[in-house]
Design a protein around this motif. Structure first.
Motif, PDB file in Angstrom:
ATOM      1  N   VAL A  34       0.840  -1.209   0.000  1.00 55.58           N
ATOM      2  CA  VAL A  34       0.000   0.000   0.000  1.00 55.58           C
ATOM      3  C   VAL A  34       0.875   1.260   0.000  1.00 55.58           C
ATOM      4  O   VAL A  34       0.603   2.222  -0.736  1.00 55.58           O
ATOM      5  N   CYS A  35       1.941   1.258   0.808  1.00 55.04           N
ATOM      6  CA  CYS A  35       2.849   2.418   0.844  1.00 55.04           C
ATOM      7  C   CYS A  35       3.495   2.664  -0.520  1.00 55.04           C
ATOM      8  O   CYS A  35       3.626   3.811  -0.964  1.00 55.04           O
ATOM      9  N   HIS A  36       3.903   1.584  -1.181  1.00 59.23           N
ATOM     10  CA  HIS A  36       4.499   1.728  -2.523  1.00 59.23           C
ATOM     11  C   HIS A  36       3.508   2.384  -3.489  1.00 59.23           C
ATOM     12  O   HIS A  36       3.864   3.284  -4.260  1.00 59.23           O
ATOM     13  N   LEU A  37       2.266   1.910  -3.458  1.00 55.73           N
ATOM     14  CA  LEU A  37       1.247   2.479  -4.353  1.00 55.73           C
ATOM     15  C   LEU A  37       1.021   3.954  -4.064  1.00 55.73           C
ATOM     16  O   LEU A  37       0.882   4.766  -4.993  1.00 55.73           O
ATOM     17  N   LEU A  38       1.000   4.319  -2.782  1.00 53.56           N
ATOM     18  CA  LEU A  38       0.770   5.722  -2.413  1.00 53.56           C
ATOM     19  C   LEU A  38       1.952   6.607  -2.816  1.00 53.56           C
ATOM     20  O   LEU A  38       1.751   7.732  -3.298  1.00 53.56           O
ATOM     21  N   ILE A  39       3.193   6.119  -2.624  1.00 52.32           N
ATOM     22  CA  ILE A  39       4.368   6.912  -3.034  1.00 52.32           C
ATOM     23  C   ILE A  39       4.335   7.150  -4.535  1.00 52.32           C
ATOM     24  O   ILE A  39       4.541   8.278  -5.016  1.00 52.32           O
ATOM     25  N   GLY A  40       4.041   6.090  -5.297  1.00 50.19           N
ATOM     26  CA  GLY A  40       3.959   6.238  -6.748  1.00 50.19           C
ATOM     27  C   GLY A  40       2.846   7.190  -7.166  1.00 50.19           C
ATOM     28  O   GLY A  40       3.024   8.042  -8.042  1.00 50.19           O
ATOM     29  N   THR A  41       1.692   7.077  -6.503  1.00 56.27           N
ATOM     30  CA  THR A  41       0.537   7.916  -6.852  1.00 56.27           C
ATOM     31  C   THR A  41       0.803   9.389  -6.555  1.00 56.27           C
ATOM     32  O   THR A  41       0.537  10.272  -7.392  1.00 56.27           O
ATOM     33  N   PHE A  42       1.327   9.691  -5.363  1.00 54.75           N
ATOM     34  CA  PHE A  42       1.555  11.093  -4.994  1.00 54.75           C
ATOM     35  C   PHE A  42       2.714  11.710  -5.781  1.00 54.75           C
ATOM     36  O   PHE A  42       2.729  12.931  -5.982  1.00 54.75           O
ATOM     37  N   SER A  43       3.655  10.899  -6.232  1.00 52.16           N
ATOM     38  CA  SER A  43       4.733  11.466  -7.049  1.00 52.16           C
ATOM     39  C   SER A  43       4.211  11.878  -8.428  1.00 52.16           C
ATOM     40  O   SER A  43       4.793  12.731  -9.099  1.00 52.16           O
ATOM     41  N   ILE A  44       3.059  11.291  -8.837  1.00 45.40           N
ATOM     42  CA  ILE A  44       2.388  11.727 -10.077  1.00 45.40           C
ATOM     43  C   ILE A  44       1.487  12.928  -9.776  1.00 45.40           C
ATOM     44  O   ILE A  44       1.483  13.931 -10.502  1.00 45.40           O
ATOM     45  N   ALA A  45       0.712  12.823  -8.693  1.00 43.17           N
ATOM     46  CA  ALA A  45      -0.308  13.835  -8.383  1.00 43.17           C
ATOM     47  C   ALA A  45       0.287  15.191  -8.037  1.00 43.17           C
ATOM     48  O   ALA A  45      -0.312  16.234  -8.341  1.00 43.17           O
ATOM     49  N   LEU A  46       1.465  15.192  -7.388  1.00 42.52           N
ATOM     50  CA  LEU A  46       2.087  16.451  -6.982  1.00 42.52           C
ATOM     51  C   LEU A  46       3.239  16.779  -7.927  1.00 42.52           C
ATOM     52  O   LEU A  46       4.205  16.009  -8.018  1.00 42.52           O
ATOM     53  N   PRO A  47       3.168  17.894  -8.657  1.00 44.38           N
ATOM     54  CA  PRO A  47       4.258  18.247  -9.584  1.00 44.38           C
ATOM     55  C   PRO A  47       5.557  18.523  -8.823  1.00 44.38           C
ATOM     56  O   PRO A  47       5.555  18.787  -7.620  1.00 44.38           O
ATOM     57  N   GLU A  48       6.666  18.464  -9.548  1.00 43.72           N
ATOM     58  CA  GLU A  48       7.987  18.554  -8.917  1.00 43.72           C
ATOM     59  C   GLU A  48       8.207  19.866  -8.163  1.00 43.72           C
ATOM     60  O   GLU A  48       8.964  19.908  -7.206  1.00 43.72           O
ATOM     61  N   ASP A  49       7.550  20.949  -8.587  1.00 43.58           N
ATOM     62  CA  ASP A  49       7.754  22.229  -7.907  1.00 43.58           C
ATOM     63  C   ASP A  49       6.734  22.479  -6.789  1.00 43.58           C
ATOM     64  O   ASP A  49       6.717  23.547  -6.178  1.00 43.58           O
ATOM     65  N   HIS A  50       5.884  21.490  -6.497  1.00 46.14           N
ATOM     66  CA  HIS A  50       4.867  21.661  -5.446  1.00 46.14           C
ATOM     67  C   HIS A  50       5.556  21.621  -4.076  1.00 46.14           C
ATOM     68  O   HIS A  50       6.305  20.686  -3.777  1.00 46.14           O
ATOM     69  N   PRO A  51       5.309  22.620  -3.215  1.00 45.37           N
ATOM     70  CA  PRO A  51       6.017  22.674  -1.930  1.00 45.37           C
ATOM     71  C   PRO A  51       5.723  21.492  -0.997  1.00 45.37           C
ATOM     72  O   PRO A  51       6.538  21.154  -0.138  1.00 45.37           O
ATOM     73  N   ALA A  52       4.556  20.869  -1.160  1.00 45.28           N
ATOM     74  CA  ALA A  52       4.196  19.752  -0.276  1.00 45.28           C
ATOM     75  C   ALA A  52       4.814  18.431  -0.721  1.00 45.28           C
ATOM     76  O   ALA A  52       4.876  17.470   0.058  1.00 45.28           O
ATOM     77  N   ARG A  53       5.296  18.384  -1.979  1.00 46.58           N
ATOM     78  CA  ARG A  53       5.746  17.103  -2.543  1.00 46.58           C
ATOM     79  C   ARG A  53       6.824  16.414  -1.706  1.00 46.58           C
ATOM     80  O   ARG A  53       6.682  15.234  -1.349  1.00 46.58           O
ATOM     81  N   PRO A  54       7.933  17.087  -1.349  1.00 45.51           N
ATOM     82  CA  PRO A  54       8.974  16.384  -0.590  1.00 45.51           C
ATOM     83  C   PRO A  54       8.486  15.891   0.766  1.00 45.51           C
ATOM     84  O   PRO A  54       8.870  14.809   1.220  1.00 45.51           O
ATOM     85  N   TRP A  55       7.591  16.680   1.414  1.00 48.52           N
ATOM     86  CA  TRP A  55       7.134  16.302   2.748  1.00 48.52           C
ATOM     87  C   TRP A  55       6.163  15.124   2.709  1.00 48.52           C
ATOM     88  O   TRP A  55       6.204  14.247   3.580  1.00 48.52           O
ATOM     89  N   VAL A  56       5.309  15.098   1.697  1.00 44.93           N
ATOM     90  CA  VAL A  56       4.374  13.968   1.556  1.00 44.93           C
ATOM     91  C   VAL A  56       5.144  12.685   1.273  1.00 44.93           C
ATOM     92  O   VAL A  56       4.884  11.630   1.876  1.00 44.93           O
ATOM     93  N   ILE A  57       6.129  12.764   0.361  1.00 43.42           N
ATOM     94  CA  ILE A  57       6.905  11.566   0.031  1.00 43.42           C
ATOM     95  C   ILE A  57       7.739  11.122   1.232  1.00 43.42           C
ATOM     96  O   ILE A  57       7.858   9.920   1.520  1.00 43.42           O
ATOM     97  N   LEU A  58       8.296  12.089   1.981  1.00 44.50           N
ATOM     98  CA  LEU A  58       9.033  11.731   3.201  1.00 44.50           C
ATOM     99  C   LEU A  58       8.120  10.997   4.182  1.00 44.50           C
ATOM    100  O   LEU A  58       8.506   9.968   4.761  1.00 44.50           O
ATOM    101  N   LEU A  59       6.900  11.511   4.387  1.00 40.15           N
ATOM    102  CA  LEU A  59       5.950  10.883   5.301  1.00 40.15           C
ATOM    103  C   LEU A  59       5.639   9.449   4.866  1.00 40.15           C
ATOM    104  O   LEU A  59       5.599   8.523   5.692  1.00 40.15           O
ATOM    105  N   LEU A  60       5.435   9.250   3.566  1.00 41.83           N
ATOM    106  CA  LEU A  60       5.115   7.912   3.055  1.00 41.83           C
ATOM    107  C   LEU A  60       6.317   6.974   3.148  1.00 41.83           C
ATOM    108  O   LEU A  60       6.165   5.779   3.411  1.00 41.83           O
TER     109      LEU A  60
END
Length: 484
Positions: free
Chosen positions: A347-373
């Motif tokens: 489930v964690c793998h699916l969420l990391i893959g999904t949020f790396s698509i959903a959040l563009p590279e310049d989105h400020p939340a992207r690194p923190w969401v991926i770190l949390l996952l």
């Protein structure tokens, strides 16, 4: 085949109960010293995480040579796992661990003083041989010394020490990287720290006993009785020695040593189980996070120094998860633990893959969401999978081929680890975080099917009863009856 004298009908052990006293403290002391091998395993595999970028800058490494430096330890660890198992079957567990302590020290010094890529890789190979040997021999040593009632918790301490070693590496990397990062050769200081636990392991093991089960297998009954007398009550020591002797006598008739054991179909089946759980553990990608965590976090959007500090979070959660896992080893069946673990990591793998698509590279939340996952993934892995896998591997093989069987399984585990270590930077470069973690998710589904259909249950059973059930095939039927 008849039941053991201290096993009631249905497989419930009836040995005299465990009691407190100096023998319990001695057992804890032996486990603490032996698990310095796990601490070194963790530090030497984790230190590359923060050392790689300054090392690459100084030595001019590219993506491929970074992979070579990282994976050279891992491929060597595969060889070390095989050699460690074979050597410990011949020399004994204690003497083999002493040799491994020397190899840890020599390998660390070679890396610290390496003038270029060639010596650096050679040092990493020596460290790999030591890491692989420790990954096989230390869990076997602990399992053979432990009473069956607390075998999971005692053998699992080694995996806990591995993640403590990795956390120590992350913390040391962050402190040294942020205080001495401006100095050339800072990565050498990071590696030099590993010399200290290597010295402690060598000195400590000089005063530790040999595995009583290995001594019985060698016909050294009086020495085995003496060792058991230091880590059990007198009544329990006598009863356990009798059981081990009877099992060893049956084992001698039923089991060929080394590769000769492959002529037994039941051994081949349990060996395939060992290989399967080892390889699927690595195909979660856990060690790719431990080796390249900083790279993943930089790719997610963190700056280099911020990633070095953020990288401590997975290390902390790994230790917390390991502490919880030691409790689970005493209360939850091994199969159930593995099923929960592979479900959560997938489930964690699916969420990391999904949020790396959903959040563009310049989105400020992207690194923190991926770190949390990533932290959630590491926590799931350490709580439900890592300790359970290593404990299960130390339990399922017969005495005369225990280190050999574990050595083959861990060889395959390290090969899977090494292939991922070699190609992970290229994989992320080619398909990004998204494709990489979706691939891990697919492998997680296969792992769940494997555990469901093939992995036996070993909790609450003496090693001698496990061995008897493996040889009759009974062990593969227990969980099917329980699920009906």
């Amino acid at each position: 085949m008849s039941s053991h004298p201290f096993t009631a009908p249905g497989g419930t052990p009836t040995l005299p109960p465990l009691t407190g006293g100096p023998h319990r403290r001695r057992l804890g002391q032996v486990a603490l010293i032996a698990t310095f091998g796990g601490l070194l395993f963790g530090y030497d595999t984790g230190v590359i995480n923060g050392a790689l970028r300054p090392m690459s800058a100084e030595l001019g490494l590219n993506a491929f040579t970074e992979g070579v430096v990282t994976s050279s330890l891992l491929f060597a660890a595969a060889v070390g796992a095989m050699l460690g198992g074979r050597i410990s079957d011949g020399w004994g567990r204690r003497k083999t661990i002493l040799v491994l302590a020397v190899a840890f020290f020599v390998g660390a010094m070679a890396v610290v003083f390496a003038p270029g890529l060639g010596v650096l890789v050679a040092g990493r190979i020596v460290l790999g041989l030591a890491v692989g040997g420790a990954s096989t021999v230390v869990p076997v040593f602990l399992a053979e010394l432990a009473p069956y009632e607390i075998r999971g918790a005692l053998a699992g301490r080694n995996e806990l020490m591995i993640v403590i070693g990795q956390l120590a590496a992350f913390v040391v990397n962050a402190i040294i990287g942020n205080t001495l990062g401006h100095l050339e050769g800072v990565w050498r200081v990071m590696f030099a720290v590993a010399a200290l636990p290597a010295i402690a392991l060598f000195i400590g093991m000089l005063r530790m006993p040999e595995s009583p089960r290995w001594l019985v297998a060698q016909g050294r009954i009086d020495e085995a009785a003496e060792v058991l007398g230091t880590v059990r009550s007198p009544e329990r020591a006598a009863a356990e020695l009798d059981e081990v002797r009877q099992s060893a006598a049956q084992d001698e008739r039923a089991v060929n040593e080394g590769f000769g054991a492959l002529r037994n179909s039941w051994f081949v089946r349990i060996l395939l189980v060992g290989i399967g759980i080892g390889v699927f553990q690595q195909f979660t990608g856990i060690n790719s996070i431990m080796y390249y965590g900083q790279t993943v976090l930089v790719e997610s959007g963190f700056g280099e120094r911020a990633a070095l500090v953020a990288n401590i979070a997975p290390g902390v959660i790994a230790v917390v998860g390991g502490l919880i896992a030691l409790r689970l080893m005493q209360t939850m069946d091994r199969r159930k633990t593995l099923m929960i673990g592979f479900s959560l990591t997938t489930v964690c793998h699916l969420l990391i893959g999904t949020f790396s698509i959903a959040l563009p590279e310049d989105h400020p939340a992207r690194p923190w969401v991926i770190l949390l996952l990533v932290v959630a993934f590491v926590g799931s892995m350490q709580t439900f999978l890592n300790i359970a896998v290593w404990v299960l591997l130390s339990e399922i093989f017969p005495l005369r081929v225990r280190a050999f069987g574990m050595g083959v399984s861990v060889f395959c585990l390290w090969i899977a680890n090494a292939v991922l270590g070699l190609y992970f930077p290229t994989l992320v470069e080619t398909v990004g975080i998204t494709g990489t973690f979706f691939l891990f998710a697919g492998l997680g589904v296969l792992a769940l099917l494997f555990v469901k259909t093939q992995v036996p249950e070993t909790r609450g059973i003496t090693l001698e009863k496990v061995e008897e059930d493996v040889q009759t095939g009974e062990i593969f039927l227990h969980h099917l009856r329980a699920e009906k």
